[in-house]
Design an enzyme around this catalytic site. Sequence first.
Site, short mmCIF file in Angstrom:
data_model
loop_
_atom_site.label_atom_id
_atom_site.label_comp_id
_atom_site.label_asym_id
_atom_site.label_seq_id
_atom_site.Cartn_x
_atom_site.Cartn_y
_atom_site.Cartn_z
N ASP A 44 36.34 61.47 45.92
CA ASP A 44 37.76 61.14 46.03
C ASP A 44 38.59 62.40 45.76
OD1 ASP A 44 37.04 58.53 46.36
OD2 ASP A 44 37.60 57.90 44.34
N ASP A 45 39.72 62.49 46.42
CA ASP A 45 40.71 63.54 46.17
C ASP A 45 40.16 64.95 46.32
OD1 ASP A 45 42.66 61.58 45.61
OD2 ASP A 45 41.85 61.36 43.59
N CYS A 84 39.60 54.70 47.92
CA CYS A 84 38.17 54.60 47.62
C CYS A 84 37.48 53.35 48.16
CB CYS A 84 37.94 54.76 46.13
SG CYS A 84 38.90 53.64 45.11
N LYS A 137 30.31 56.61 41.33
CA LYS A 137 31.29 55.57 41.62
C LYS A 137 30.86 54.71 42.79
CE LYS A 137 36.21 55.18 42.57
NZ LYS A 137 37.43 55.94 42.80
N HIS A 139 32.34 51.25 43.38
CA HIS A 139 33.66 50.70 43.71
C HIS A 139 33.66 49.72 44.87
CE1 HIS A 139 38.08 51.33 42.92
NE2 HIS A 139 37.51 51.32 41.74
#
Length: 145
Positions: A44-45, A84, A137, A139
């Site tokens: 992410d990011d 996400c 992660k 998610h």
Amino acid sequence: MARIISALMSWGGLASLSIALLNPLVGFGQQKLTKPNIIYIYADDLGYGDVSAYGATKIQTPNLDRLAASGIRFTNAHTTSATCTPSRFGLMTGIYPWRQQGTGVLPGDAKLIIPTDRISLPKIFKKAGYHTAVVGKWHLGLGTR
């Protein structure tokens, strides 16, 4: 000598790094290639310019740079979402997340949003004889659906 193929793709604050390691097996005087080991690093990011191999100057990423230098770099990628849960859902199922209700960003205690009987990327790899795992992660919810 192992050959490394790597790809760093970035879109909407998400990045995916796919690495395939091809290891030749030598047997009975012939050289054979095994199936490649495939690793997805899904972050992410992480933007296109956040890895020094792609132009970052404020931080150094020598390990990712080494993978990029010894493999194939892809610079054009697309995703179904910039967040996400829906982007992971799209990657794992091949289905646009906006076509299934409940694929928005999930809380930590959410129920599993991918039915266990649905075809998914890990199931395709398993059918091809691979072992699969997820580290970090997830998610996409927990438990059964």
